[in-house]
Scaffold this motif. Sequence first.
Motif, PDB file in Angstrom:
ATOM      1  N   UNK A  39       0.878  -1.094  -0.185  1.00 19.11           N
ATOM      2  CA  UNK A  39       0.134  -0.209   0.063  1.00 19.11           C
ATOM      3  C   UNK A  39       0.955   1.366  -0.014  1.00 19.11           C
ATOM      4  N   UNK A  40       2.035   1.317   0.652  1.00 15.06           N
ATOM      5  CA  UNK A  40       2.991   2.560   0.686  1.00 15.06           C
ATOM      6  C   UNK A  40       3.261   2.821  -0.571  1.00 15.06           C
ATOM      7  N   UNK A  41       3.794   1.794  -1.304  1.00 16.94           N
ATOM      8  CA  UNK A  41       4.358   1.910  -2.645  1.00 16.94           C
ATOM      9  C   UNK A  41       3.131   2.653  -3.502  1.00 16.94           C
ATOM     10  N   UNK A  66       7.323   6.514 -10.293  1.00 16.00           N
ATOM     11  CA  UNK A  66       6.668   6.295 -11.321  1.00 16.00           C
ATOM     12  C   UNK A  66       6.471   4.905 -11.556  1.00 16.00           C
ATOM     13  N   UNK A  67       5.510   4.600 -12.516  1.00 15.67           N
ATOM     14  CA  UNK A  67       5.362   2.987 -12.744  1.00 15.67           C
ATOM     15  C   UNK A  67       6.283   2.251 -13.061  1.00 15.67           C
ATOM     16  N   UNK A  68       7.293   2.848 -14.096  1.00 12.32           N
ATOM     17  CA  UNK A  68       8.433   2.123 -14.247  1.00 12.32           C
ATOM     18  C   UNK A  68       9.010   1.799 -13.233  1.00 12.32           C
ATOM     19  N   UNK A  69       9.704   2.795 -12.272  1.00 11.76           N
ATOM     20  CA  UNK A  69      10.366   2.653 -10.925  1.00 11.76           C
ATOM     21  C   UNK A  69       9.578   1.401 -10.411  1.00 11.76           C
ATOM     22  N   UNK A  70       8.559   1.632 -10.023  1.00 17.52           N
ATOM     23  CA  UNK A  70       7.602   0.768  -9.109  1.00 17.52           C
ATOM     24  C   UNK A  70       7.537  -0.684  -9.870  1.00 17.52           C
ATOM     25  N   UNK A 126       9.836  -2.090 -11.763  1.00 15.34           N
ATOM     26  CA  UNK A 126      11.384  -2.235 -11.832  1.00 15.34           C
ATOM     27  C   UNK A 126      11.586  -2.951 -10.421  1.00 15.34           C
ATOM     28  N   UNK A 127      11.336  -2.230  -9.397  1.00 18.48           N
ATOM     29  CA  UNK A 127      11.606  -2.630  -7.870  1.00 18.48           C
ATOM     30  C   UNK A 127      10.747  -3.869  -7.733  1.00 18.48           C
ATOM     31  N   UNK A 128       9.676  -4.061  -8.071  1.00 17.59           N
ATOM     32  CA  UNK A 128       8.744  -5.297  -8.224  1.00 17.59           C
ATOM     33  C   UNK A 128       9.354  -6.388  -8.838  1.00 17.59           C
ATOM     34  N   UNK A 129       9.681  -6.348  -9.967  1.00 18.22           N
ATOM     35  CA  UNK A 129      10.140  -7.186 -10.692  1.00 18.22           C
ATOM     36  C   UNK A 129      11.476  -7.887 -10.248  1.00 18.22           C
ATOM     37  N   UNK A 130      12.521  -7.109  -9.387  1.00 18.38           N
ATOM     38  CA  UNK A 130      13.575  -7.444  -8.814  1.00 18.38           C
ATOM     39  C   UNK A 130      13.143  -8.314  -7.682  1.00 18.38           C
ATOM     40  N   UNK A 131      12.145  -8.066  -6.957  1.00 25.49           N
ATOM     41  CA  UNK A 131      11.673  -8.891  -5.750  1.00 25.49           C
ATOM     42  C   UNK A 131      11.140 -10.086  -6.283  1.00 25.49           C
TER      43      UNK A 131
END
Length: 350
Positions: A67-69, A79-83, A85-90
């Motif tokens: 929810x924070x993200x 941004x959607x891209x940053x979010x 990218x970070x989520x993909x790494x996880x």
Amino acid sequence: MNDDATMYPIGDVARRTGLSVSAIRFYADAGVVEPSGLTPAGYRLYSIEAVARLEMVRTLRDLDTGLDDIRQLIAGRTTVHELATAHLEVLEREASRLRARRAVLRAIVRQRGSAEQIALLHRLVTMSDEERVRLIEEFWADVSDGLNENPRFVAELNSAPPRLPDEPTPEQLDAWIELASMVSDPEVRRAIRDDLNDRFTDGPGQMLVSPTALASYESATPLIEEAVEAHKAGVAPDSPLGQELAARYLTWLGEMFDASFEDPETRDEIGRGLLEIEPTILADLEQAAQGPPATDPQERYQHLVQVISGTLESNNAQLADYARAFTWLSTALTPTTTPPDYQPRPPRTG
């Protein structure tokens, strides 16, 4: 100012987004997507933009986004891209952990492993690249003990170490577990060490892996590759190119053994010897493809390394090409070696 005609009550929003009414209320109370307005009776209303945000929230929550993200994205602080990218790494880290866990469980089931083996298997799967390299280097240093009089041969024993990719398949992980277990086994090490010393410490075996012989093998590689290409292109063995390669092969052989092989009888004998290579290699490849895996420790090691590195198919194809090239060379040496059913391959097109 909001116009009720462009606003949607919470029930309509639930139907549009697939979210439950309670979930929409939760996201409002959590400050993720608040209502766009209220009816005179105090019921929540949502604009089309708010509905779109809720649809995005549902998608992100399906992807386990926190929810924070989501709040930061909606507030414009990310941004959607940053979010993504970070989520993909996880997710990739989690996928890697799941693959490793599956490989361990498959190995335990296959080996009917004990409780003591679980920690070892997990350790083998989760090794770093540096740890894997050290394990294989230490293995070859151990099994090559006694062969130090030929440093190049010792170095070439580990000239193609296993390289586990960043995204290994289950088969590659299974192969790594088996290989790491095998090279850690003192009995396997002893058997390979004894075999290497029996074959290559002295006598003809030592000569075959001497620095001079290894350099000679290396010098012959371009010649064999030219024969492979000539065969693939449909060049006749009795063509000028075929005769040139046959002459170069005899010259190479003579330099290696410090002898002359130019007389017809010797040429014929060499040609007949080359004819035995292709059926032997192709039979071995076919058996490896259809039958159980090799049980000889050194053969099994090479097989597992190629599976781990993803080179098994390409190496087998290259080996088959080399085998056929030797048949082509045998025919170039003397017509008496021509197999009854030999037919040159047609030229390649395209």
